[in-house]
Design a protein around this motif. Structure first.
Motif, PDB file in Angstrom:
ATOM      1  N   MET A  60       0.870  -1.185   0.000  1.00 54.26           N
ATOM      2  CA  MET A  60       0.000   0.000   0.000  1.00 54.26           C
ATOM      3  C   MET A  60       0.898   1.223   0.000  1.00 54.26           C
ATOM      4  N   ASP A  61       0.384   2.344  -0.514  1.00 56.30           N
ATOM      5  CA  ASP A  61       1.251   3.523  -0.494  1.00 56.30           C
ATOM      6  C   ASP A  61       1.190   4.186   0.883  1.00 56.30           C
ATOM      7  N   GLY A  62       2.178   5.026   1.135  1.00 58.45           N
ATOM      8  CA  GLY A  62       2.283   5.651   2.445  1.00 58.45           C
ATOM      9  C   GLY A  62       1.096   6.523   2.797  1.00 58.45           C
ATOM     10  N   PHE A  63       0.450   7.114   1.785  1.00 58.92           N
ATOM     11  CA  PHE A  63      -0.721   7.944   2.055  1.00 58.92           C
ATOM     12  C   PHE A  63      -1.854   7.097   2.646  1.00 58.92           C
ATOM     13  N   ASP A  64      -2.080   5.917   2.056  1.00 59.35           N
ATOM     14  CA  ASP A  64      -3.119   5.025   2.578  1.00 59.35           C
ATOM     15  C   ASP A  64      -2.773   4.563   3.991  1.00 59.35           C
ATOM     16  N   LEU A  65      -1.500   4.248   4.198  1.00 58.53           N
ATOM     17  CA  LEU A  65      -1.079   3.791   5.526  1.00 58.53           C
ATOM     18  C   LEU A  65      -1.271   4.891   6.564  1.00 58.53           C
ATOM     19  N   LEU A  66      -0.908   6.122   6.214  1.00 57.57           N
ATOM     20  CA  LEU A  66      -1.075   7.225   7.158  1.00 57.57           C
ATOM     21  C   LEU A  66      -2.547   7.416   7.510  1.00 57.57           C
ATOM     22  N   THR A  67      -3.422   7.292   6.522  1.00 57.95           N
ATOM     23  CA  THR A  67      -4.857   7.420   6.789  1.00 57.95           C
ATOM     24  C   THR A  67      -5.315   6.379   7.801  1.00 57.95           C
ATOM     25  N   LYS A  68      -4.829   5.151   7.651  1.00 54.74           N
ATOM     26  CA  LYS A  68      -5.192   4.079   8.589  1.00 54.74           C
ATOM     27  C   LYS A  68      -4.611   4.354   9.976  1.00 54.74           C
ATOM     28  N   VAL A  69      -3.384   4.843  10.028  1.00 59.82           N
ATOM     29  CA  VAL A  69      -2.762   5.160  11.320  1.00 59.82           C
ATOM     30  C   VAL A  69      -3.533   6.269  12.025  1.00 59.82           C
ATOM     31  N   ARG A  70      -3.892   7.309  11.267  1.00 61.07           N
ATOM     32  CA  ARG A  70      -4.569   8.459  11.862  1.00 61.07           C
ATOM     33  C   ARG A  70      -5.984   8.134  12.346  1.00 61.07           C
ATOM     34  N   ASN A  72      -6.668   5.930  14.419  1.00 58.27           N
ATOM     35  CA  ASN A  72      -6.593   5.530  15.825  1.00 58.27           C
ATOM     36  C   ASN A  72      -5.424   6.128  16.592  1.00 58.27           C
ATOM     37  N   SER A  73      -4.583   6.909  15.932  1.00 58.15           N
ATOM     38  CA  SER A  73      -3.370   7.376  16.598  1.00 58.15           C
ATOM     39  C   SER A  73      -2.968   8.760  16.113  1.00 58.15           C
ATOM     40  N   THR A  74      -2.362   9.531  17.013  1.00 56.99           N
ATOM     41  CA  THR A  74      -1.811  10.840  16.656  1.00 56.99           C
ATOM     42  C   THR A  74      -0.283  10.815  16.700  1.00 56.99           C
ATOM     43  N   VAL A  75       0.310   9.619  16.617  1.00 55.44           N
ATOM     44  CA  VAL A  75       1.766   9.496  16.640  1.00 55.44           C
ATOM     45  C   VAL A  75       2.383  10.374  15.548  1.00 55.44           C
ATOM     46  N   PRO A 156      -8.373  14.929  18.398  1.00 55.27           N
ATOM     47  CA  PRO A 156      -7.269  14.060  17.960  1.00 55.27           C
ATOM     48  C   PRO A 156      -6.267  14.828  17.101  1.00 55.27           C
ATOM     49  N   LEU A 157      -5.441  15.650  17.734  1.00 54.27           N
ATOM     50  CA  LEU A 157      -4.538  16.531  17.002  1.00 54.27           C
ATOM     51  C   LEU A 157      -3.156  15.920  16.824  1.00 54.27           C
ATOM     52  N   THR A 158      -2.532  16.240  15.700  1.00 58.99           N
ATOM     53  CA  THR A 158      -1.127  15.900  15.516  1.00 58.99           C
ATOM     54  C   THR A 158      -0.285  16.872  16.340  1.00 58.99           C
ATOM     55  N   ALA A 159       1.020  16.597  16.422  1.00 58.11           N
ATOM     56  CA  ALA A 159       1.904  17.463  17.201  1.00 58.11           C
ATOM     57  C   ALA A 159       1.888  18.896  16.681  1.00 58.11           C
ATOM     58  N   THR A 160       1.941  19.056  15.367  1.00 59.43           N
ATOM     59  CA  THR A 160       1.959  20.397  14.789  1.00 59.43           C
ATOM     60  C   THR A 160       0.629  21.109  15.005  1.00 59.43           C
ATOM     61  N   GLU A 161      -0.472  20.401  14.838  1.00 61.38           N
ATOM     62  CA  GLU A 161      -1.789  21.000  15.073  1.00 61.38           C
ATOM     63  C   GLU A 161      -1.938  21.440  16.525  1.00 61.38           C
ATOM     64  N   PHE A 162      -1.407  20.630  17.443  1.00 56.46           N
ATOM     65  CA  PHE A 162      -1.488  20.981  18.861  1.00 56.46           C
ATOM     66  C   PHE A 162      -0.727  22.272  19.139  1.00 56.46           C
TER      67      PHE A 162
END
Length: 232
Positions: A60-70, A72-75, A156-162
């Motif tokens: 899978m491409d990284g964009f799809d993987l990031l969507t799946k990660v996001r 459930n996670s804000t890592v 559910p914010l990322t580090a930059t959004e926070f």
């Protein structure tokens, strides 16, 4: 103190091993994955502190993987890509990435980016809570909460959004230039002003999901201000 765990998601074994060596020298713990599916399993089981994510994976491409990660996670996530295209960079940031490094890269620069993103994630210190209207930011626990009709909801914010939200809530009604927001939230990045627009759009969307629309107002030719729009 346990060092930060970095998950390297890269199907090129030579590049993955190179990154692991440099990260280990800098004091980080590492683990790696060559596919998206194993990376998702590692995220769930190991809960890494940061992910270095290659866009071109075999399953899978990284964009799809990031969507799946996001989901459930804000890592924090830093993209690694051979594509030096502003459209790809903006898409990655829109999906929730915290930074973007183009191949070929200097591994020392990647390690520096890792440190900068982790610092942004954890750099807001002190047992302090700041509030503006229906938004509460807990600096010590790195939690942002929106008050809604149904109760309090964690954003559910990322580090930059926070960090963007911290800037805004600390100084409501102040107009921030894009450059000053970049310096405050991504000081080690070479990102363009448009990068701020992408993070702002994501933050707006997450606030709106909790019924907190109209907080971030664009000031033409300058940047952004944090205050509810009156619609006038």
């Amino acid at each position: 103190m346990i060092s930060s765990l970095v998950l390297v998601v890269e199907d090129d074994e030579e590049i993955a091993s190179l990154l692991e060596r440099y990260l280990a020298r800098a004091g980080y713990r590492t683990t790696k994955s060559s596919t998206g599916l194993t990376a998702l399993a590692h995220v769930q089981r190991l809960q890494p502190d940061l992910i270095l994510l290659d866009i071109g994976l075999p399953d899978m491409d990284g964009f799809d993987l990031l969507t799946k990660v996001r989901a459930n996670s804000t890592v924090p996530v830093i993209f690694l890509s051979a594509m030096d295209d502003s459209t790809d960079k903006l898409l990655g940031l829109k999906l929730g990435a915290d930074d973007y490094v183009t191949k070929p890269f200097n591994p020392q620069e990647v390690v520096a980016r890792v440190g900068a993103v982790l610092k942004r994630t954890r750099g807001v210190a002190g047992n302090e809570v700041i509030r503006h209207d229906g938004i509460e930011v807990q600096l010590d626990s790195h939690i942002a909460i929106a008050s809604t009709e149904k109760g309090r909801v964690e954003l559910p914010l990322t580090a930059t959004e926070f960090r963007l939200l911290v800037c805004f809530v600390r100084s409501p009604f102040k107009t921030f230039e894009r450059a000053s927001l970049l310096d405050a939230c991504m000081p080690e990045s070479d990102a363009l002003d448009r990068t701020v627009d992408t993070h702002i759009a994501n933050l707006r969307r997450k606030l709106a999901t909790c019924g907190q629309e109209g907080y971030i107002i664009a000031v033409r030719g300058i940047g952004y201000r944090f205050a509810r729009s009156t619609g006038v």
